[in-house]
Motif scaffolding. Structure first.
Motif, PDB file in Angstrom:
ATOM      1  N   ARG A 173       0.830  -1.210   0.000  1.00 15.53           N
ATOM      2  CA  ARG A 173       0.000   0.000   0.000  1.00 15.53           C
ATOM      3  C   ARG A 173       0.862   1.257   0.000  1.00 15.53           C
ATOM      4  N   TRP A 174       1.983   1.215   0.711  1.00 18.15           N
ATOM      5  CA  TRP A 174       2.854   2.383   0.767  1.00 18.15           C
ATOM      6  C   TRP A 174       3.602   2.572  -0.548  1.00 18.15           C
ATOM      7  N   LEU A 175       3.930   1.467  -1.217  1.00 19.69           N
ATOM      8  CA  LEU A 175       4.600   1.594  -2.506  1.00 19.69           C
ATOM      9  C   LEU A 175       3.681   2.216  -3.544  1.00 19.69           C
ATOM     10  N   VAL A 176       2.386   1.936  -3.440  1.00 17.86           N
ATOM     11  CA  VAL A 176       1.419   2.585  -4.333  1.00 17.86           C
ATOM     12  C   VAL A 176       1.462   4.096  -4.125  1.00 17.86           C
ATOM     13  N   MET A 177       1.496   4.513  -2.855  1.00 12.42           N
ATOM     14  CA  MET A 177       1.573   5.945  -2.556  1.00 12.42           C
ATOM     15  C   MET A 177       2.907   6.513  -3.037  1.00 12.42           C
ATOM     16  N   PHE A 178       3.966   5.739  -2.863  1.00 12.59           N
ATOM     17  CA  PHE A 178       5.303   6.206  -3.232  1.00 12.59           C
ATOM     18  C   PHE A 178       5.406   6.455  -4.735  1.00 12.59           C
ATOM     19  N   ARG A 179       4.686   5.687  -5.514  1.00 16.14           N
ATOM     20  CA  ARG A 179       4.769   5.832  -6.975  1.00 16.14           C
ATOM     21  C   ARG A 179       4.077   7.093  -7.476  1.00 16.14           C
ATOM     22  N   GLU A 180       3.263   7.704  -6.627  1.00 16.44           N
ATOM     23  CA  GLU A 180       2.566   8.914  -7.059  1.00 16.44           C
ATOM     24  C   GLU A 180       3.564  10.055  -7.235  1.00 16.44           C
ATOM     25  N   ASN A 181       3.388  10.794  -8.307  1.00 22.03           N
ATOM     26  CA  ASN A 181       4.323  11.879  -8.624  1.00 22.03           C
ATOM     27  C   ASN A 181       4.405  12.911  -7.508  1.00 22.03           C
ATOM     28  N   GLU A 182       3.260  13.179  -6.879  1.00 21.60           N
ATOM     29  CA  GLU A 182       3.242  14.211  -5.839  1.00 21.60           C
ATOM     30  C   GLU A 182       4.153  13.844  -4.676  1.00 21.60           C
ATOM     31  N   VAL A 183       4.128  12.574  -4.278  1.00 26.44           N
ATOM     32  CA  VAL A 183       4.978  12.126  -3.175  1.00 26.44           C
ATOM     33  C   VAL A 183       6.446  12.190  -3.581  1.00 26.44           C
ATOM     34  N   GLN A 184       6.764  11.685  -4.752  1.00 24.82           N
ATOM     35  CA  GLN A 184       8.151  11.699  -5.204  1.00 24.82           C
ATOM     36  C   GLN A 184       8.650  13.132  -5.388  1.00 24.82           C
ATOM     37  N   ASN A 185       7.803  14.000  -5.884  1.00 26.66           N
ATOM     38  CA  ASN A 185       8.199  15.396  -6.047  1.00 26.66           C
ATOM     39  C   ASN A 185       8.544  16.032  -4.703  1.00 26.66           C
ATOM     40  N   CYS A 186       7.752  15.721  -3.669  1.00 31.73           N
ATOM     41  CA  CYS A 186       8.029  16.253  -2.338  1.00 31.73           C
ATOM     42  C   CYS A 186       9.378  15.764  -1.829  1.00 31.73           C
ATOM     43  N   LEU A 187       9.646  14.475  -2.030  1.00 29.57           N
ATOM     44  CA  LEU A 187      10.906  13.903  -1.555  1.00 29.57           C
ATOM     45  C   LEU A 187      12.098  14.501  -2.297  1.00 29.57           C
ATOM     46  N   PHE A 188      11.984  14.639  -3.610  1.00 24.65           N
ATOM     47  CA  PHE A 188      13.080  15.207  -4.386  1.00 24.65           C
ATOM     48  C   PHE A 188      13.269  16.694  -4.064  1.00 24.65           C
ATOM     49  N   PHE A 189      12.173  17.372  -3.768  1.00 28.60           N
ATOM     50  CA  PHE A 189      12.282  18.782  -3.377  1.00 28.60           C
ATOM     51  C   PHE A 189      13.062  18.917  -2.070  1.00 28.60           C
ATOM     52  N   ILE A 190      12.793  18.014  -1.126  1.00 32.89           N
ATOM     53  CA  ILE A 190      13.533  18.032   0.146  1.00 32.89           C
ATOM     54  C   ILE A 190      15.014  17.820  -0.120  1.00 32.89           C
TER      55      ILE A 190
END
Length: 216
Positions: A173-190
């Protein structure tokens, strides 16, 4: 940051035996009363103007601070939540729902950090983690925190995210969330903007954990 349990609140020397949580010295009544107060706090304080307990330390909402006594009580709960018995009791008392409601409405970074920290401690208990991760609103609430600009809160959210990603029963379930662009964008922004070494290390480890776990 992991926290060790603090002594129970003052005045708990005479807690009735039936009021103890599991094998701990924490009082069920104390926890329930604190959760009730937190819920009332969140429901009645959706705007900064409605927060009489706050003391302005600056001109913007992000500069406002919690009442010191209130913060101390919530930190005791945060400390207590590392205990598995307390985590189970918190889950049964719908503490996660209270924390998520508070996270959604508060403009106080410290309060948000404490709530995310409590959730992060709760998911360290495997059974609690499994139960919470069945609820989409929990996953969405945690992922939503990744967009905030408060470093301590982000560190707690990353810790929570990593704990869940590393649990096999919760991982899909968390990997599904992780694949979302919004989540990855937040992580890369950090990664691009933060100067906090601990936060950067946490995000790097999370990305490594997620990419290793994701076979797609």
């Amino acid at each position: 940051m992991y926290r060790n349990p603090s002594p129970p609140p003052a005045g708990t020397e005479f807690i009735p035996i039936g009021d103890f949580i599991g094998d701990t010295v924490y009082s069920k009544h104390w926890v329930l009363n604190l959760l009730m107060n937190l819920l009332q706090y969140a429901q009645s304080r959706a705007a900064v103007a409605d927060l009489p307990q706050l003391l302005p330390a600056g001109s913007g909402p992000e500069e406002m601070e919690m009442d010191a006594e209130w913060e101390q009580e919530l930190c005791k709960l945060w400390d207590a939540s590392v205990d598995e018995d307390v985590s189970m009791f918190l889950y049964e008392a719908s503490a996660a729902d209270v924390a998520m409601q508070t996270i959604a409405v508060t403009q106080l970074p410290r309060l948000r950090e404490i709530c995310v920290g409590v959730l992060g401690n709760m998911v360290c208990c495997q059974s609690v983690c499994h139960q919470l991760c069945q609820h989409q609103d929990f996953l969405s609430s945690v992922c939503g925190v990744l967009g905030c600009g408060d470093t301590p809160t982000l560190a707690e959210a990353i810790r929570l995210f990593r704990t869940c990603v590393c649990r096999e029963s919760c991982q899909p379930r968390w990997l599904v969330m992780f694949r979302e662009n919004e989540v990855q964008n937040c992580l890369f922004f950090i990664l691009e903007s933060s100067t906090n070494d601990d936060l950067l290390a946490g995000v790097a480890h999370l990305l490594d954990d997620a990419f290793c776990a994701d076979e797609e």
